[in-house]
Design a protein around this motif. Structure first.
Motif, PDB file in Angstrom:
ATOM      1  N   LEU A  63       0.459  -5.139  -3.867  1.00 32.15           N
ATOM      2  CA  LEU A  63       0.803  -3.830  -4.439  1.00 32.15           C
ATOM      3  C   LEU A  63       1.145  -3.961  -5.919  1.00 32.15           C
ATOM      4  O   LEU A  63       0.754  -3.114  -6.732  1.00 32.15           O
ATOM      5  N   PHE A  64       1.898  -4.998  -6.266  1.00 36.16           N
ATOM      6  CA  PHE A  64       2.226  -5.209  -7.670  1.00 36.16           C
ATOM      7  C   PHE A  64       0.957  -5.388  -8.496  1.00 36.16           C
ATOM      8  O   PHE A  64       0.820  -4.811  -9.581  1.00 36.16           O
ATOM      9  N   LEU A  65       0.019  -6.191  -7.994  1.00 36.76           N
ATOM     10  CA  LEU A  65      -1.230  -6.406  -8.726  1.00 36.76           C
ATOM     11  C   LEU A  65      -2.018  -5.113  -8.882  1.00 36.76           C
ATOM     12  O   LEU A  65      -2.584  -4.849  -9.946  1.00 36.76           O
ATOM     13  N   ILE A  66      -2.061  -4.306  -7.834  1.00 36.34           N
ATOM     14  CA  ILE A  66      -2.803  -3.046  -7.903  1.00 36.34           C
ATOM     15  C   ILE A  66      -2.214  -2.145  -8.983  1.00 36.34           C
ATOM     16  O   ILE A  66      -2.940  -1.592  -9.818  1.00 36.34           O
ATOM     17  N   PHE A  67      -0.889  -1.991  -8.998  1.00 31.14           N
ATOM     18  CA  PHE A  67      -0.287  -1.103  -9.975  1.00 31.14           C
ATOM     19  C   PHE A  67      -0.253  -1.716 -11.364  1.00 31.14           C
ATOM     20  O   PHE A  67      -0.229  -0.998 -12.367  1.00 31.14           O
ATOM     21  N   ASP A  68      -0.281  -3.025 -11.452  1.00 28.44           N
ATOM     22  CA  ASP A  68      -0.386  -3.683 -12.750  1.00 28.44           C
ATOM     23  C   ASP A  68      -1.771  -3.441 -13.350  1.00 28.44           C
ATOM     24  O   ASP A  68      -1.906  -3.149 -14.540  1.00 28.44           O
ATOM     25  N   ILE A  69      -2.783  -3.537 -12.530  1.00 27.49           N
ATOM     26  CA  ILE A  69      -4.149  -3.261 -12.998  1.00 27.49           C
ATOM     27  C   ILE A  69      -4.306  -1.782 -13.323  1.00 27.49           C
ATOM     28  O   ILE A  69      -5.028  -1.414 -14.261  1.00 27.49           O
ATOM     29  N   GLU A  70      -3.609  -0.935 -12.583  1.00 25.75           N
ATOM     30  CA  GLU A  70      -3.661   0.502 -12.873  1.00 25.75           C
ATOM     31  C   GLU A  70      -3.180   0.783 -14.296  1.00 25.75           C
ATOM     32  O   GLU A  70      -3.822   1.537 -15.033  1.00 25.75           O
TER      33      GLU A  70
END
Length: 117
Positions: A63-70
């Motif tokens: 989840l952190f990676l997804i929102f970081d990429i967002e």
């Protein structure tokens, strides 16, 4: 149209070459007890080196990676707002943010954000 086809062809060729190189380079070795055991100064290990990790921690990291990429995708979109068609930009941003919100809602409803079950 020719540029698109040539780009797709080049991308496919690069990926095929990389897959072939990885297949040739990788060695499959026979996994025996000595190779699978961790090296601890010649002594038997005190505990298992292959201890399981928390699946919840893994999900939170994803989840952190997804929102970081967002964030990495949203910041350049703000810069291009001045030079692009405002309707197309708004539609793209809306679809992008709605996809993220729906994914977050799905994870929330399936209790994927909870540390304990």
């Amino acid at each position: 149209m020719l540029k698109i086809l040539s780009s797709i062809t080049v991308a496919m060729m690069i990926s095929m070459v990389l897959m072939m190189v990885c297949t040739v380079i990788s060695k499959t070795s026979i996994m025996d007890r000595e190779k699978m055991s961790p090296f601890e100064c010649g002594f038997d290990p005190k505990s298992s080196a292959r201890s399981p990790f928390s699946l919840q921690f893994f999900l939170i990291a994803i989840l952190f990676l997804i929102f970081d990429i967002e964030i990495a995708l949203l910041l350049p979109m703000l810069v291009t707002m001045k030079t692009s068609n405002i309707m197309m930009w708004t539609l793209t941003m809306t679809v992008f943010i709605m996809t993220l919100i729906l994914g977050l809602y799905y994870e929330w409803k399936n209790n994927m954000l909870e540390w304990t079950f």
